[in-house]
Design an enzyme around this catalytic site. Structure first.
Site, PDB file in Angstrom:
ATOM      1  CB  CYS A 205      -0.905   0.029   1.220  1.00 25.33           C
ATOM      2  SG  CYS A 205      -1.755  -1.502   1.552  1.00 25.33           S
TER       3      CYS A 205
ATOM      4  CB  CYS B  22      -3.790   6.147   2.489  1.00 28.64           C
ATOM      5  SG  CYS B  22      -3.317   7.735   1.870  1.00 28.64           S
TER       6      CYS B  22
END
Lengths: 127, 402
Positions: free
Chosen positions: A37, A106
């Site tokens: 990610c 995030c």
């Protein structure tokens, strides 16, 4: 998303991050994120008498990821574990004067990493 | 602090002579080329001249050049215009996985309209396979659209060979040459190109102007409807100042072609060599030799691209990255992933795209600053300490990107 959305405080913590590194005799370590990610945050704690005596971090990630990691170490240094557990990702972002909206979910995981480190410490104490 | 611009694949500065000339076409020679009077006539001539200059750059005829607002519009025009004009012949289009989004998103839209699209894979250098292209062709294939050179990694595709295959099968061949024009020799006759997209601001012309080359006889329908401009192929009053600017940039590109590209290749190779010598755990992305003269693209293990861009920016260096944070999506560059890079390596990519004003000093400064920045970011990275990417196999529990 664009860099100019970062506050001065974010850029300060990005360019001069506080408490970078590892603690050799850490008694609590927490890690969140995944390289796939694009963000991994690792927090090392040295806890004595329920107080965070030392804290360090290592982070792989964007500017916001590094700045939030740095900020969380500053926020918890010298705090009791109960106080530290009350610090949220949102509080870290606020302490930095805010983050661009796209970064909120995030790259704003530093408090989670710190909580993981405290959990790790506690689980070791219970053994 | 001195600023160094290393993002010419994103956009280039408009040539000062061009910008000054354009001003004249907004203030004194402001006429509409469709007008009968002298104001119209004086600019009509200039528009024709610009068309000839664009045609000369790619060895086309002036009547095969149509002005558009830029690369994205030209790509949309080519795909939609060919698809709908030839749907009685077939509904299949072949493109690649590494195209610009102007192609990819248009293809995805065409799929929703009932067309079928094959997205060819690429090898680790970003090169398509001619055998896979041949195998993908069916009797329903009406168009092959493959970019001339990739915008991120600079790989130059085998355009002449693709053109020969398309011709042999009687299929139209479009190429998005936005990055290639002025940087690579283009001859639409020799290469059997039927349609080609180009954009002014990628080669020192203004933004908001581009062109599409459509070979005479190609069956295509207009996408933007209205007035009779561009011989009924693209409605809308001509953007005369920008058209004049685009024509001038074509002249400059042709005039300076050899000298400018030799300059870029020398700087590029010096930078690539310097980075390879000074920084460990890196990967050069893109083809080692068949690449754009100004393109340098590396992945630096254990670090993330946006951190790298911010650090470079603080030192006055402007570059770009294929990391998710800079791509505007949750995934890193689709180009790097198509080339087989794992996510964590793709996140750590850096693209430096050189331009004609860059110097030896710029390269030397970068080779001084970049290793320090990489070392600093790596010293902060938990991946680097473990000196392995093994940790990445672990499932992500906290990350919201799913």
């Amino acid at each position: 998303m664009s860099t100019n959305e970062y506050t001065e405080k974010v850029m300060d913590h990005f360019s001069n991050p506080r408490n970078v590194g590892e603690i050799a005799d850490a008694n609590g370590v927490g890690e969140v994120g995944n390289a796939k990610c694009g963000d991994i945050m690792k927090i090392y704690l040295k806890v004595e008498d329920n107080v965070i005596k030392d804290v360090k971090f290592k982070t792989f990630g964007c500017g916001a990821a590094i700045a939030t990691s740095s900020m969380v170490t500053e926020l918890v240094m010298g705090k009791s574990l109960d106080e530290a557990l009350e610090i949220t990702n949102q509080a870290v972002a606020e302490a930095l004067g805010g983050l661009p909206p796209v970064k909120m979910h995030c790259s704003n995981l530093a408090a989670d990493a710190m909580h993981e480190a405290i959990k790790d410490y506690m689980s070791k104490q219970n053994k | 602090m001195k600023r160094i611009y290393f993002d010419h694949a994103a956009t280039t500065p408009t040539d000062k002579t061009i910008a000054n000339t354009m001003l004249e076409y907004m203030t004194t020679k402001f006429g509409n080329p469709s007008s009968v009077h002298s104001f119209g006539r004086e600019v009509r001539k200039e528009v024709s001249e610009a068309r000839e200059n664009i045609a000369a750059l790619i060895n086309a005829n002036a009547n095969e050049i149509f002005f558009t607002s830029g690369g994205s519009e030209s790509d949309n025009f080519a795909l939609k215009g060919i698809a709908f004009a030839n749907k009685n012949k077939g509904n299949h289009i072949i493109t690649t996985q590494i195209e610009h989004h102007a192609i990819l998103h248009t293809c995805q839209w065409l799929e929703k309209q009932g067309f079928e699209v094959t997205y060819l894979p690429v090898d680790e250098d970003g090169m398509i396979s001619l055998d896979e292209l041949k195998a993908a062709i069916t009797d329903k294939t009406i168009l092959i659209s493959i970019m001339f050179a990739n915008n991120e990694v600079g790989t130059i595709e085998p355009i002449k060979e693709i053109g020969a295959i398309a011709k042999e099968h009687g299929i139209y061949f479009h190429t998005d040459a936005v990055q290639a024009v002025a940087n690579v020799e283009i001859d639409v006759q020799d290469m059997n190109i039927d349609l080609l997209s180009l954009s002014g601001h990628k080669f020192y012309g203004p933004k908001g102007i581009g062109a599409i080359y459509i070979r005479r006889g190609v069956k295509i329908q207009a996408v933007q409807l209205g007035g009779a401009q561009e011989r009924n192929m693209r409605a809308g009053t001509e953007n005369v100042p920008a058209i004049v600017g685009l024509g001038m940039s074509a002249v400059i590109a042709k005039r300076d072609f050899v000298e400018k590209n030799a300059h870029l290749v020398a700087l590029r190779d010096k930078l690539i060599k310097g980075i390879q010598e000074q920084i460990p755990d890196i990967k050069l992305n893109g083809h080692p030799t068949k690449r754009l003269p100004g393109n340098v693209n590396f992945s630096f293990r254990y670090i993330e691209g946006e951190s790298l861009l911010l650090s470079l920016d603080m030192k006055g260096i402007a570059a770009s990255s294929g990391s998710a944070c800079t791509s505007g999506s949750l995934d890193p560059s689709h180009v790097l992933l198509a080339m087989g890079l794992i996510h964590e390596i793709a996140h750590g990519s850096l693209r430096i795209s050189l331009g004609r004003d860059n110097t030896e000093e710029d390269i030397a400064y970068t080779l001084e600053v970049l290793p320090q920045i990489i070392a600093r970011l790596r010293s902060m990275s938990p991946l680097c300490a473990e000196n392995s990417l093994g940790v990445t196999a672990k499932e992500c529990k906290t990350c919201y990107k799913k």
